[in-house]
Design a protein around this motif. Structure first.
Motif, mmCIF file in Angstrom:
data_model
loop_
_atom_site.group_PDB
_atom_site.id
_atom_site.type_symbol
_atom_site.label_atom_id
_atom_site.label_comp_id
_atom_site.label_asym_id
_atom_site.label_seq_id
_atom_site.Cartn_x
_atom_site.Cartn_y
_atom_site.Cartn_z
ATOM 1 N N THR B 23 -10.852 -9.390 50.929
ATOM 2 C CA THR B 23 -11.166 -9.707 52.321
ATOM 3 C C THR B 23 -11.046 -8.434 53.153
ATOM 4 O O THR B 23 -10.447 -7.437 52.716
ATOM 5 N N LEU B 24 -11.566 -8.518 54.351
ATOM 6 C CA LEU B 24 -11.444 -7.376 55.268
ATOM 7 C C LEU B 24 -9.971 -7.033 55.485
ATOM 8 O O LEU B 24 -9.585 -5.863 55.520
ATOM 9 N N LEU B 25 -9.153 -8.059 55.615
ATOM 10 C CA LEU B 25 -7.706 -7.847 55.789
ATOM 11 C C LEU B 25 -7.145 -6.995 54.653
ATOM 12 O O LEU B 25 -6.398 -6.038 54.881
ATOM 13 N N GLU B 26 -7.489 -7.369 53.447
ATOM 14 C CA GLU B 26 -6.934 -6.652 52.288
ATOM 15 C C GLU B 26 -7.447 -5.216 52.231
ATOM 16 O O GLU B 26 -6.692 -4.293 51.878
ATOM 17 N N VAL B 27 -8.688 -5.008 52.587
ATOM 18 C CA VAL B 27 -9.226 -3.647 52.586
ATOM 19 C C VAL B 27 -8.544 -2.806 53.673
ATOM 20 O O VAL B 27 -8.146 -1.659 53.441
ATOM 21 N N LEU B 28 -8.388 -3.386 54.848
ATOM 22 C CA LEU B 28 -7.742 -2.630 55.930
ATOM 23 C C LEU B 28 -6.333 -2.215 55.521
ATOM 24 O O LEU B 28 -5.948 -1.052 55.649
ATOM 25 N N GLU B 45 -4.804 -19.843 59.549
ATOM 26 C CA GLU B 45 -3.998 -20.857 60.218
ATOM 27 C C GLU B 45 -2.962 -20.289 61.174
ATOM 28 O O GLU B 45 -2.106 -21.014 61.660
ATOM 29 N N CYS B 46 -2.993 -18.948 61.419
ATOM 30 C CA CYS B 46 -1.947 -18.384 62.285
ATOM 31 C C CYS B 46 -2.445 -17.340 63.275
ATOM 32 O O CYS B 46 -1.826 -17.143 64.306
ATOM 33 N N GLY B 47 -3.504 -16.612 62.966
ATOM 34 C CA GLY B 47 -4.033 -15.633 63.914
ATOM 35 C C GLY B 47 -3.452 -14.236 63.808
ATOM 36 O O GLY B 47 -3.880 -13.331 64.528
ATOM 37 N N ALA B 48 -2.493 -14.026 62.918
ATOM 38 C CA ALA B 48 -1.832 -12.714 62.840
ATOM 39 C C ALA B 48 -2.789 -11.605 62.419
ATOM 40 O O ALA B 48 -2.579 -10.443 62.739
ATOM 41 N N CYS B 49 -3.851 -11.959 61.692
ATOM 42 C CA CYS B 49 -4.719 -10.930 61.116
ATOM 43 C C CYS B 49 -5.940 -10.648 61.986
ATOM 44 O O CYS B 49 -6.895 -10.023 61.515
ATOM 45 N N GLY B 55 -16.712 -6.271 68.483
ATOM 46 C CA GLY B 55 -16.140 -6.649 69.770
ATOM 47 C C GLY B 55 -15.604 -8.060 69.871
ATOM 48 O O GLY B 55 -15.002 -8.424 70.877
ATOM 49 N N SER B 56 -15.815 -8.850 68.816
ATOM 50 C CA SER B 56 -15.441 -10.250 68.890
ATOM 51 C C SER B 56 -14.225 -10.512 67.993
ATOM 52 O O SER B 56 -14.201 -10.086 66.840
ATOM 53 N N PRO B 57 -13.192 -11.198 68.513
ATOM 54 C CA PRO B 57 -12.003 -11.409 67.684
ATOM 55 C C PRO B 57 -12.251 -12.409 66.557
ATOM 56 O O PRO B 57 -12.723 -13.526 66.808
ATOM 57 N N VAL B 58 -11.969 -11.991 65.355
ATOM 58 C CA VAL B 58 -12.119 -12.857 64.183
ATOM 59 C C VAL B 58 -10.879 -12.694 63.308
ATOM 60 O O VAL B 58 -10.069 -11.787 63.519
ATOM 61 N N LEU B 59 -10.751 -13.569 62.331
ATOM 62 C CA LEU B 59 -9.605 -13.522 61.429
ATOM 63 C C LEU B 59 -10.002 -12.750 60.172
ATOM 64 O O LEU B 59 -10.839 -13.208 59.391
ATOM 65 N N GLY B 106 -2.325 -8.934 66.405
ATOM 66 C CA GLY B 106 -3.396 -9.921 66.521
ATOM 67 C C GLY B 106 -3.580 -10.391 67.955
ATOM 68 O O GLY B 106 -4.702 -10.627 68.417
ATOM 69 N N ILE B 107 -2.474 -10.510 68.663
ATOM 70 C CA ILE B 107 -2.560 -10.968 70.054
ATOM 71 C C ILE B 107 -3.145 -9.872 70.946
ATOM 72 O O ILE B 107 -3.976 -10.135 71.818
#
Lengths: 349, 173, 824
Positions: B23-28, B45-49, B55-59, B106-107
């Motif tokens: 996932t993008l998370l894992e690559v980052l 389910e939490c938004g931390a990532c 420009g658009s917030p995604v998980l 994330g916030i």
């Protein structure tokens, strides 16, 4: 939690997508926003060998005018909510889409993905190891439906917010395959079976959803969930009606999350037709709608209470359609100020 | 199998070979060592990532790395510019909006997207925009106050503010 | 005295910048060269013997470096000396779904996961225990082969004075049963650890722990290594709330693996596994019998609690005592009987969550007080104001109470909320409820009983003018680094930014027992003051000589040292340190803190004592829809007696965060379990180990919160400070239940107060039945004979009249610890 391995393909046209899907329909899955499929893959509920990513197909992401609106299946829920045509003419759809999950997930998730959302169940939406601990369930890897062990079919719950509302708006869907396209009423897209909840064939792609013009109709969507965000509906009421003054000329009531498909409450509608929409009639229609709801013990909240809530949700929707000021009630239930809809803007008259 | 990923992260070009299942998370976090982006559930389910994609917030836990090709990605590491913290960062640090700090990236990212898009969001609108980011420490109030303070500090960049003031029909409703 | 420059001022926390830039390095952010990855195989059976484990296929998988099973971990450990009942990997049996059975260390997580799936375990299923009633009813099979008897882990019974006589003399005796469902911490950070064999061949582990010192002990014991060869570094915790206070299986596993492989080994748990680590709130059934005079004074309390402990000891013995410890600290209760019982069940182990053992019985007591007030036709605020425990006194159960700001707290929330215009006066569906609480400012007794300090601080000052402060305290988000630095900066008159904090590292920092029991501010803070004052004295002497003024006239402020009478006679702080260093040599100081001895000398008297207690009062307003039971909370007013707010920004955050967590517990959070139909399956699983289905409130679910701080410095606290991290959570749950009664006239004597329960109570009321939902009765428990302790005001000396000599008992307990280690 890691995704299992897969082959990823990114078609640029829907024709390519359909052709590639036809190569291995049983082992391929379509990826739009990813918010449903990817968690399921991480939990090994769905393990396609090929993923066909639809995000590169621009045509799927358009909303077109016609007799009503044709919404591409790839339109994100955020874009749907941001479209003024939805907010002014299809208030219920706006309310439904705006209450899906969270802002982030609406930025990612699409209307097509939400309509085709996998049915949900607290015995099924679990990691592989957890499911192994209950010897799996009928929907994946097992034999029994643990929700009702004598049930011959899976009782996973239809948990889409938008599908009940689209059904109440008399929407139709276009399915495209390598062999061509077919159009069917959205009600016919669903089957009351938690495993085989879509009549879509494995080689078909949901391309678009058409909502008719519906002049003079109003619509409303009321959703039950624990929190102001994140949660799937555990009961919902999607209502569309055409009124002449206070007399109901036509109406459709569809219940969400109390069955394996969006459930049409025809007997409740029959009570309404031709009648003045009085408080008593609203209460009675709400009760009639609740009778057909079959919530099971596989979501948040107790099932008996969820069934009771159906009545309250249908009643609230009818009150809102009648033009009552339901903003305080909506704020209490949905906890979102922005969802309050003054009657004057709730629908075309 | 490795696949090639080219995209922009925090306004710098990235060209890497990554495992195709990532996932993008894992690559980052793992391939680019941008560990500022966190994870709390890896299931959306939490938004931390949360990160910004174009420009658009995604998980980022639910974005395939391969689908990030050609995209413009912004993480918490990209918030500060020219050696100065973003006003949101200043206000979060000053006003107690970050306790354990784990949900903070994330916030911040989500709040940045809000301030970039809307010139004057109400408190209700801020709460709504942040409703996909769970925080277990603060009870959210100091977070919302910090976003409001950042608004006053002029978080949205000066050139864009007047433009957006006219082009945002949904703002504040 | 010079005015304070730092203490009491709202300030950016010292680690604020790191947190908002993503630079705070949590355990899973550590990436090391040659690092391997670990995954655990967890039991899919709730209770079973391990018949065999075949790891052959897993070991042969390409990329797998090591497979471990319970055979590699013969030595038991546990947080409390009386319950060393855990092994890093299960040896002979598993006790809950999620119990770790084997571990794979591989080149990456995917390979490790694949290998885990190749391990074959044959289980021999045993009878399962899902509820305390089952554990009480069936002695066999025993989940553990230690404990009081059968599946009773611990049953305790204490009596302070003739309770029966006081009950008989009371004008009214109220008898209520309550239930508090279990819930969990849900830190957003999933537990993670990285273990390394350092170049000297010693073990280093970086881990998300609140208690590096106790993990240090557990590693030394369970891995049979000298403690001096182990370094535990507590990384900043991405939320703790008590859930990272035990030594955990995964920490021991990666430590062992790193030592065997001589490569860094990392593990990061997934969210489901975090639910299995648990150690959260015990589900507690409780019965309160309270004798009351007609003018609203308590004559006696007879409390019984039954705790569902889950599958291991954890902090359970302490949790059991805590359910009965703090009632007397809040209200004047002259006679008191407490009986508590913890049973084992086949679920993840319960332990300490924010408030540790006290929120459950606080709920019962505060709801019962609401009922008492109604019966006596008294205002609940007024009733409580008339029964507050006296300050600077010894309670019936020998807890030494210091300052009490509870009356001011009550008065404040009553005023702020317009209580008098609202209580019983709002329209149907809207209501207000009030509740109070108190909490420890640090446990007075250490977990391992000894005479050592509970917190140590070292200071290094050098010619740079910079100051480094070393302390074993652990930053879990609460702001302990900021408290530490703020105190040192205040005493030395420098800027917090001039101070570097080194914390939570067993190699570099003196021991602090950990971030639990709200102990850090008070204990670390007092140690820091001592160290800083000693440093100031070392610097003051030579500087005074140089400036030619008496040392006691020197002021340290604004990065300068100056004469209070002639402020222009001054040097900079850096110059001052240089002057002193030239005169006395390298400057370093230490400070330490040991709490006062407990006043009670009976068994169980070690749980509850604290240097001082915080107090809180809260009013919660609710909206309840009488048709559906739907409930929302629009507003909360809360006042907290903190003594002194060291950094008000952080203090407010702790109060609001407590309200948040309290509302989650009050309204929706449940650690719930599910059995399948027994004729078809022996499964017993966590119902929803996910962040989606374990309901944690979002920004849209939060009310307005009005916070007031009551600041009367307590001489026992640093600058007068008391705790704030836990106490403000406690009144929220009962205040919600009391507000529901005010709104719609029904009692929900059970947490969470969910809409279904409210509606059930409303329907019962409509049908003419008791307008209540809650447990009908308290289960039969075979209580031991109570220890009889005469209360201090009746001439007691703190000893039980019927207890054997305590020195003998201690020896016996040490024996239990040894046996538990061998047997389990």
């Amino acid at each position: 939690m890691r995704l299992p391995g897969f082959r990823y393909r990114a078609p640029r046209t829907i024709e390519d997508a359909a052709a590639w899907l036809a190569e291995q329909p049983a082992d391929s899955m379509l990826l739009a926003g990813g918010t449903d499929l990817l968690p399921n893959m991480k939990r090994r509920q769905q393990t396609p060998s090929t993923i066909i990513g639809l995000s590169g197909i621009g045509a799927l992401a358009e909303i077109r005018n016609g007799d009503g609106l044709t919404i591409g299946a790839g339109v994100t829920l955020s874009n749907l909510v941001a479209d003024p045509r939805i907010r002014t003419s299809y208030a219920g759809l706006w309310q439904a889409a705006a209450q899906v999950a969270t802002p982030h997930l609406r930025n990612m998730g699409t209307i097509g993905g939400n309509v085709c959302l996998d049915t949900r169940c607290t015995y099924y939406d679990q990691n592989y190891e957890w499911r192994k601990s209950i010897d799996f369930c009928m929907k994946r890897d097992g034999k029994t439906c643990w929700v009702a062990t004598s049930s011959p079919k899976c009782l996973a719950v239809s948990s889409t917010d938008t599908a009940p509302m689209l059904q109440a708006l008399d929407a139709s869907v276009t399915l495209v395959s390598a062999g061509g396209a077919r159009v069917l009423p959205i009600a016919d897209l669903f089957a009351n079976d938690g495993m085989h909840y879509l009549t879509r064939q494995r080689d078909e792609i949901l391309a678009s959803i058409a909502v008719p013009a519906l002049d003079g109709w109003r619509s409303a969507y009321w959703k039950l969930r624990r929190r102001g965000a994140f949660d799937f509906p555990v009961a919902s009421a999607a209502v569309a009606a055409r009124l002449d003054g206070r007399r109901v000329v036509d109406a459709r009531i569809v219940l969400g999350a109390v069955s394996s498909r969006p459930l049409s409450a025809d007997r409740a509608v029959a009570q309404l037709l031709g009648q003045e929409l009085t408080d008593d009639l609203i209460a009675s229609a709400g009760a009639a709608a609740a009778e057909i709801a079959k919530p099971m013990d596989n979501t948040d909240f107790e099932l008996v209470w969820r069934k009771k809530m159906v009545r309250a949700l249908v009643s609230a929707a009818l009150h809102e359609i009648r033009g009552d000021d339901m903003r305080a009630r909506r704020l209490q239930l949905a906890r979102q100020e922005m969802l309050s809809m003054p009657a004057s803007t709730s629908a075309a008259r | 199998m490795k696949v090639r990923l080219t995209c922009s992260v925090n306004q710098e070009p990235v060209d890497v070979l990554v495992d195709d299942y990532k996932t993008l998370l894992e690559v980052l976090r793992e391939d680019l060592q941008l560990t500022g982006t966190k994870h709390g559930c890896e299931l959306g389910e939490c938004g931390a990532c949360a990160v910004l994609v174009d420009g658009s917030p995604v998980l980022s836990c639910l974005v395939l790395a391969v689908e990030s090709a050609g995209r413009r990605i912004t993480t918490v590491e990209g918030l500060a510019a020219d050696g100065r913290l973003h006003p949101l960062q200043e206000c979060f640090a000053d006003l107690g909006a970050s306790q354990c700090g784990y949900c903070t990236p994330g916030i911040l990212i989500t709040a940045k997207a809000l301030l970039d898009a809307e010139p004057n969001p109400s408190r209700e609108r801020i709460c709504e925009a942040l409703s996909g980011n769970l925080c277990r420490c603060t009870g959210y109030l100091q977070i919302v106050e910090a976003v409001e303070a950042a608004l006053r500090l002029g978080a949205a960049s000066k050139q864009r503010q007047p433009l957006l003031a006219q082009s945002e029909p949904g703002a504040g409703q | 005295m010079t005015p304070r420059r730092i203490i009491g001022q709202p300030r950016r926390r010292v680690d604020g910048r790191a947190k908002v830039t993503g630079q705070t390095r949590f355990a899973d952010d550590i990436i090391l060269p040659r690092m391997l990855h670990c995954r655990l195989l967890r039991s899919t059976h709730p209770h079973a013997r391990i018949v065999s484990i075949d790891t052959g296929k897993a070991e042969q998988l390409d990329g797998v470096h090591l497979v471990l099973t319970g055979e590699s971990f013969p030595i038991a450990y546990g947080i409390l000396p009386v319950s060393h009942d855990e092994h890093a990997l299960c040896r002979d049996k598993v006790r809950f779904v999620g119990d770790p059975v084997a571990a794979v260390i591989a080149r990456d997580e995917v390979t490790a996961e694949s290998a885990v799936n190749l391990i074959d375990v044959v289980y021999g299923p045993l009878r399962t225990f899902a509820e305390p009633a089952e554990s009480l009813a069936h002695d066999e099979p025993r989940i553990h082969d230690y404990g009081d008897h059968g599946n009773v882990h611990k049953a305790v019974s204490l009596q302070f004075g003739d309770v029966d006589a006081a009950m008989a003399a009371a004008d009214h005796v109220f008898d209520d049963v309550f239930f508090f469902e279990g819930n969990t911490h849900l830190p957003i950070e999933q537990h993670a650890s990285v273990a390394v064999k350092d170049p000297d061949g010693k073990l280093v582990i970086y881990t998300s722990t609140q208690t590096p010192h106790y993990l240090h002990r557990a590693l030394a014991k369970a891995l049979a290594m000298p403690a001096a060869h182990i370094r535990v570094v507590a990384t900043p915790n991405g939320g703790g709330f008590g859930g990272k206070s035990d030594p955990f299986n995964h920490e021991l596993v990666v430590a062992k693996a790193a030592m065997l492989l001589d490569r860094p080994v990392k593990i990061c748990l997934n969210r489901e596994e975090v639910f299995y680590c648990h150690r959260g709130r015990h589900p507690v059934t409780m019965r309160f019998r309270t004798g009351v005079t007609r003018d609203g004074k308590i004559t006696a309390l007879d409390l019984q609690t039954l705790l569902d402990g889950g599958s291991y000891g954890s902090y359970g013995v302490a949790s059991t005592f805590y359910t009965g410890a703090l009632q007397t600290v809040t209200y004047d209760i002259p006679r008191y009987r407490f009986r508590g019982c913890r049973v084992f069940t086949n679920k993840p182990p319960c332990g300490p969550k924010r408030g540790h053992g006290t929120p459950q019985s606080r709920f019962g007591q505060e709801v019962q007080l609401d009922k008492i007030a109604e019966h006596l036709k008294r205002d609940p605020a007024g009733l409580r104001l008339g029964m507050i425990a006296p300050p600077d006194s010894l309670t019936a159960n020998y807890l030494r109470v210091g300052t009490i700001g509870l009356a001011e707290c009550i008065t404040k929330v009553v005023e702020r909320s317009n209580w008098k215009d609202k209580f019983r006066k709002l329209p149907l569906g809207r209501g207000v409820g009030l509740a109070c609480s108190s909490y420890l400012s640090g446990a007075g007794m250490p977990i391992n009983w000894n005479d050592l300090p509970h917190s140590g601080v070292q200071l290094k000052l050098d010619r740079s003018g910079g100051v480094t402060v070393f302390c074993g305290a652990t930053e879990i988000g609460q702001g302990s680094d900021d408290v530490l630095v703020g105190i040192v900066a205040e005493v030395l008159g420098i800027d917090p930014f001039d101070v570097r904090a080194v914390t939570g590292d067993t190699d570099l920092t003196p021991v602090d027992l950990g971030s639990y029991s709200s102990r850090v501010t008070l204990m670390m803070g007092n140690a820091a003051i001592q160290a800083a004052e000693r440093a100031r004295a070392i610097v003051a002497g030579p500087v005074a000589a140089k400036l030619g003024v008496p040392a006691d006239r020197l002021v340290f402020a604004d990065r300068r040292v100056f004469d209070s009478e002639q402020p222009d006679r001054s040097v900079t702080f850096q110059e001052a340190v240089c002057i002193a260093e030239a005169r006395v040599g390298t400057i370093g100081t230490t400070g330490s803190y040991t709490p006062p001895k407990a006043a009670g000398h009976f068994k169980g008297g070690g749980v509850g004592p604290s240097p001082t207690y915080s107090y809180t009062a809260a009013v919660v307003e609710v909206d309840v829809d009488a048709e559906t039971g739907w409930i929302t909370v629009p507003r909360v007013w809360i006042a907290h007696d903190i003594g002194c707010a060291l950094n008000p920004t952080l203090v407010r955050g702790q109060v609001e965060g407590s309200v948040y967590m309290g509302l989650g517990e009050a309204l929706m959070e449940e650690q719930a379990f599910r059995r399948l139909p027994p004729r078809l399956s022996s499964a017993l699983v966590h119902k929803f180990p996910s962040m989606l289905e374990y309901k944690s409130p979002t920004s849209l679910d939060m009310p307005e919160i009005v916070t007031d701080l009551i600041e009367h410095p307590d001489p026992r606290g640093p600058f007068g400070a008391k705790e704030v991290g836990q106490g403000p959570l406690l009144p929220i749950m009962p205040a919600v239940a009391n507000a529901v009664y005010d709104a719609v006239g029904v009692r929900v004597d059970q947490i969470p107060v969910s809409p279904e329960k409210i509606l059930r109570a409303l329907q019962a009321k409509a049908a003419g039945k008791p307008a209540r939902v809650g447990p009908a009765s308290f289960p039969d428990v075979a209580w031991p004979e109570p220890l009889l302790v005469t209360p201090p005001h009746e001439g007691g000396d703190g000893r039980a009249s019927n207890e054997p000599d305590r020195r003998l008992r201690r020896k016996a307990e040490a024996g239990v610890e040894a046996t538990a280690g061998v047997r389990s």
